[in-house]
Scaffold this active site. Structure first.
Site, PDB file in Angstrom:
ATOM      1  N   SER A 134     -20.363  18.541  -9.447  1.00 16.77           N
ATOM      2  CA  SER A 134     -20.182  18.433 -11.022  1.00 16.77           C
ATOM      3  C   SER A 134     -18.700  18.844 -11.389  1.00 16.77           C
ATOM      4  CB  SER A 134     -21.151  19.492 -11.519  1.00 16.77           C
ATOM      5  OG  SER A 134     -20.670  20.855 -11.125  1.00 16.77           O
ATOM      6  N   THR A 135     -17.882  19.374 -10.799  1.00 16.88           N
ATOM      7  CA  THR A 135     -16.441  19.405 -11.290  1.00 16.88           C
ATOM      8  C   THR A 135     -15.705  18.278 -11.045  1.00 16.88           C
ATOM      9  OG1 THR A 135     -16.951  21.838 -10.835  1.00 16.88           O
ATOM     10  CG2 THR A 135     -14.670  21.491 -11.449  1.00 16.88           C
ATOM     11  N   GLU A 158     -15.553  15.546   2.726  1.00 17.66           N
ATOM     12  CA  GLU A 158     -14.518  16.305   2.052  1.00 17.66           C
ATOM     13  C   GLU A 158     -13.549  16.894   2.688  1.00 17.66           C
ATOM     14  OE1 GLU A 158     -17.711  17.780  -1.648  1.00 17.66           O
ATOM     15  OE2 GLU A 158     -17.112  19.115  -0.001  1.00 17.66           O
ATOM     16  N   THR A 201     -16.437  15.828  -4.393  1.00 19.30           N
ATOM     17  CA  THR A 201     -17.737  15.614  -4.762  1.00 19.30           C
ATOM     18  C   THR A 201     -18.438  16.884  -5.388  1.00 19.30           C
ATOM     19  OG1 THR A 201     -18.127  14.105  -2.797  1.00 19.30           O
ATOM     20  CG2 THR A 201     -20.045  15.183  -3.791  1.00 19.30           C
ATOM     21  N   GLY A 234     -22.031  22.795  -0.899  1.00 11.86           N
ATOM     22  CA  GLY A 234     -23.321  22.489  -1.829  1.00 11.86           C
ATOM     23  C   GLY A 234     -24.046  21.271  -2.306  1.00 11.86           C
ATOM     24  N   GLY A 245     -14.013  20.291  -5.903  1.00 13.34           N
ATOM     25  CA  GLY A 245     -14.267  21.676  -6.310  1.00 13.34           C
ATOM     26  C   GLY A 245     -14.851  22.622  -5.079  1.00 13.34           C
ATOM     27  N   ALA A 246     -15.395  23.748  -5.281  1.00  9.71           N
ATOM     28  CA  ALA A 246     -15.746  24.682  -4.373  1.00  9.71           C
ATOM     29  C   ALA A 246     -16.981  25.328  -4.628  1.00  9.71           C
ATOM     30  CB  ALA A 246     -14.606  25.415  -3.804  1.00  9.71           C
ATOM     31  N   ASP A 247     -17.729  25.792  -3.861  1.00  6.08           N
ATOM     32  CA  ASP A 247     -18.938  26.712  -3.958  1.00  6.08           C
ATOM     33  C   ASP A 247     -18.451  28.155  -4.224  1.00  6.08           C
ATOM     34  OD1 ASP A 247     -20.922  24.684  -4.112  1.00  6.08           O
ATOM     35  OD2 ASP A 247     -20.366  24.555  -1.904  1.00  6.08           O
TER      36      ASP A 247
END
Ligand code: 5RP
Length: 221
Positions: free
Chosen positions: A32-33, A105, A30, A98, A84-86
């Site tokens: 934007s990436t 996830e 989940t 985030g 992705g990751a923060d």
């Protein structure tokens, strides 16, 4: 022309496609990436059976591309999870959540044999914790959990106006010393009322595809 952050995210999303085996059900993250990855999956949708989504938002985007969304219970073990990751370290420990989807996830990641993390270079850090650590909490336990987090040295803040896909709240916690992410992940999960915390250290990523202006770097732990 200089590459934008979106260019870097698109580049890692494209690189992640090489980690998707033919005819499989893919675990999808989940954010934007992850959205760039979903768009890339759309281009090869006839080569996969479907996807397990880690959020309602990702499920919608997958369906928008005509990709079948399968429940994790029906899919069983997955060959690969892409998200992705923060923040992420060179040990491939992460802070995530985030976007507030951390629990689903973590579940999909746990059920996957390989976790491919896709990030632009700004996410790589030496020590986790500058990004406030998201913690999903059962609503009635909000104050109790917040007091326990203060006792651990954190400063929890309610994510205003936000409810997770599971009907819970998020506390974003600043000020935690995350020198031992594996231990802290366990400590936080042991607070009654915590559903999940955003540390992904007990099940780190297996591969990091890092988008840099010089190209996509591949890191393994
Ligand atoms: C959502 C997440 C995302 O992976 C994380 O927030 C990164 O998002 P983005 O790719 O938009 O920077 O954990 O819950």
């Amino acid at each position: 022309m200089a590459m934008t952050q979106d260019d870097l995210k698109r580049a890692v999303a494209q690189a992640a496609i090489a980690h998707v085996p033919a005819n499989c059900i893919v675990g999808v993250g989940t954010g934007s990436t992850a959205n760039f990855f979903i768009d890339e999956l759309g281009k090869i949708k006839h080569k996969i059976q479907g996807a397990v989504a880690s959020s309602e938002a990702s499920a919608k985007r997958l369906q928008g591309h005509g990709i079948e969304v399968v429940s994790l219970n029906d899919a069983g073990s997955l060959p690969v999870y892409v998200d992705g990751a923060d923040e992420i370290t060179r040990h491939l420990h992460m802070v995530k959540g985030g976007g507030g989807a951390l629990t689903r996830e973590k579940i999909v990641a746990a059920a996957s044999r390989k976790f491919v993390c896709v990030c632009d270079a700004s996410k790589l850090v030496d020590v986790l914790g500058k990004f406030p650590l998201p913690i999903e909490v059962i609503p009635m336990a909000r104050s109790y959990v917040a007091r326990q987090l203060v006792a651990l040295g954190g400063q929890p803040k309610l994510r205003e106006g936000f409810t997770t896909d599971n009907g819970n709240i998020i506390l974003d916690v600043q000020g935690l010393q995350i020198l031992n992410p594996v231990e802290l992940e366990t400590t936080l999960n042991n607070i009654t009322g915590v559903v999940t915390n955003g540390l992904f250290a007990r099940r780190p990523a297996d591969v990091l595809l890092l988008g840099t202006p010089d190209g996509v770097q591949t890191l393994t732990a």
